[in-house]
Write a protein that holds these residues in place. Sequence first.
Motif, PDB file in Angstrom:
ATOM      1  N   VAL A 152       0.836  -1.202   0.000  1.00  0.00           N
ATOM      2  CA  VAL A 152       0.000   0.000   0.000  1.00  0.00           C
ATOM      3  C   VAL A 152       0.872   1.254   0.000  1.00  0.00           C
ATOM      4  O   VAL A 152       0.595   2.225  -0.707  1.00  0.00           O
ATOM      5  CB  VAL A 152      -0.974  -0.015   1.205  1.00  0.00           C
ATOM      6  CG1 VAL A 152      -1.647   1.335   1.401  1.00  0.00           C
ATOM      7  CG2 VAL A 152      -1.999  -1.110   1.029  1.00  0.00           C
ATOM      8  N   PHE A 153       1.936   1.213   0.782  1.00  0.00           N
ATOM      9  CA  PHE A 153       2.865   2.342   0.844  1.00  0.00           C
ATOM     10  C   PHE A 153       3.479   2.604  -0.536  1.00  0.00           C
ATOM     11  O   PHE A 153       3.543   3.749  -0.991  1.00  0.00           O
ATOM     12  CB  PHE A 153       3.942   2.034   1.886  1.00  0.00           C
ATOM     13  CG  PHE A 153       5.076   2.999   1.908  1.00  0.00           C
ATOM     14  CD1 PHE A 153       4.890   4.307   2.306  1.00  0.00           C
ATOM     15  CD2 PHE A 153       6.334   2.609   1.516  1.00  0.00           C
ATOM     16  CE1 PHE A 153       5.936   5.199   2.324  1.00  0.00           C
ATOM     17  CE2 PHE A 153       7.392   3.488   1.528  1.00  0.00           C
ATOM     18  CZ  PHE A 153       7.191   4.796   1.937  1.00  0.00           C
ATOM     19  N   ALA A 154       3.918   1.564  -1.229  1.00  0.00           N
ATOM     20  CA  ALA A 154       4.518   1.739  -2.553  1.00  0.00           C
ATOM     21  C   ALA A 154       3.491   2.224  -3.564  1.00  0.00           C
ATOM     22  O   ALA A 154       3.796   3.061  -4.427  1.00  0.00           O
ATOM     23  CB  ALA A 154       5.143   0.424  -3.017  1.00  0.00           C
ATOM     24  N   LEU A 155       2.255   1.719  -3.476  1.00  0.00           N
ATOM     25  CA  LEU A 155       1.205   2.173  -4.386  1.00  0.00           C
ATOM     26  C   LEU A 155       0.831   3.626  -4.126  1.00  0.00           C
ATOM     27  O   LEU A 155       0.601   4.395  -5.064  1.00  0.00           O
ATOM     28  CB  LEU A 155      -0.029   1.275  -4.268  1.00  0.00           C
ATOM     29  CG  LEU A 155       0.120  -0.145  -4.803  1.00  0.00           C
ATOM     30  CD1 LEU A 155      -1.105  -0.978  -4.456  1.00  0.00           C
ATOM     31  CD2 LEU A 155       0.363  -0.130  -6.302  1.00  0.00           C
ATOM     32  N   ALA A 156       0.784   4.014  -2.865  1.00  0.00           N
ATOM     33  CA  ALA A 156       0.438   5.391  -2.522  1.00  0.00           C
ATOM     34  C   ALA A 156       1.496   6.375  -3.007  1.00  0.00           C
ATOM     35  O   ALA A 156       1.166   7.498  -3.399  1.00  0.00           O
ATOM     36  CB  ALA A 156       0.244   5.521  -1.010  1.00  0.00           C
ATOM     37  N   ARG A 157       2.731   5.972  -2.984  1.00  0.00           N
ATOM     38  CA  ARG A 157       3.813   6.857  -3.452  1.00  0.00           C
ATOM     39  C   ARG A 157       3.990   6.787  -4.962  1.00  0.00           C
ATOM     40  O   ARG A 157       4.834   7.470  -5.517  1.00  0.00           O
ATOM     41  CB  ARG A 157       5.125   6.467  -2.780  1.00  0.00           C
ATOM     42  CG  ARG A 157       5.105   6.773  -1.290  1.00  0.00           C
ATOM     43  CD  ARG A 157       6.419   6.557  -0.680  1.00  0.00           C
ATOM     44  NE  ARG A 157       7.367   7.523  -1.243  1.00  0.00           N
ATOM     45  CZ  ARG A 157       8.630   7.580  -0.906  1.00  0.00           C
ATOM     46  NH1 ARG A 157       9.098   6.730  -0.025  1.00  0.00           N
ATOM     47  NH2 ARG A 157       9.427   8.463  -1.445  1.00  0.00           N
ATOM     48  N   LEU A 215       5.417   1.998  -7.519  1.00  0.00           N
ATOM     49  CA  LEU A 215       5.283   0.620  -7.974  1.00  0.00           C
ATOM     50  C   LEU A 215       4.492   0.587  -9.279  1.00  0.00           C
ATOM     51  O   LEU A 215       3.282   0.740  -9.287  1.00  0.00           O
ATOM     52  CB  LEU A 215       4.591  -0.218  -6.898  1.00  0.00           C
ATOM     53  CG  LEU A 215       4.546  -1.707  -7.132  1.00  0.00           C
ATOM     54  CD1 LEU A 215       5.959  -2.288  -7.130  1.00  0.00           C
ATOM     55  CD2 LEU A 215       3.720  -2.392  -6.072  1.00  0.00           C
ATOM     56  N   THR A 216       5.210   0.368 -10.350  1.00  0.00           N
ATOM     57  CA  THR A 216       4.559   0.194 -11.643  1.00  0.00           C
ATOM     58  C   THR A 216       4.406  -1.299 -11.902  1.00  0.00           C
ATOM     59  O   THR A 216       4.948  -2.128 -11.167  1.00  0.00           O
ATOM     60  CB  THR A 216       5.412   0.837 -12.764  1.00  0.00           C
ATOM     61  OG1 THR A 216       6.668   0.143 -12.818  1.00  0.00           O
ATOM     62  CG2 THR A 216       5.635   2.310 -12.506  1.00  0.00           C
TER      63      THR A 216
END
Length: 156
Positions: free
Chosen positions: A61-66, A69-70
Amino acid sequence: MDDLARSAGRSPGERSSWAVRLEAVRLVWPVVVLFLVVIAGSTPAYSPRPRARASAPGALVFALARRALTWRVFVEVLIESVRTTSMLFMILIGALIFANFINYTSMPSDLKGFVTQFAVHPILVIVAICAIYVVLGTAMEELSMILLTVPLFFPW
């Protein structure tokens, strides 16, 4: 703080405004929250598995929010995870085959008979085993070293 920077041979940097500081805190807070979720689960009530169940989706979730993460990065991460897992399983399978071979050849009992014929103190045997681990540790990683030597040093 300026005196500390000068004593280290550096010139002090510019002071950041409160707006810049608050912006930096706003960018860092998700990392702090993820850290607190993992650390909060470090009580005896939670084993590593539930902590991993909480922190892995949290990191996702943290990577998606920033928006870091492609799909391409996600596929690369999955491939690297599969590669690492397969290497660990190959080491484990090889160690199990080796352990069966060692036990089939009765090498542990032969080694035990060889050591007991010298009638050395048990502490000396432990010191010798530790010395073997130190030497092996210079060339092997821990998991492989333990999996390959346990059938010799601790026979079933």
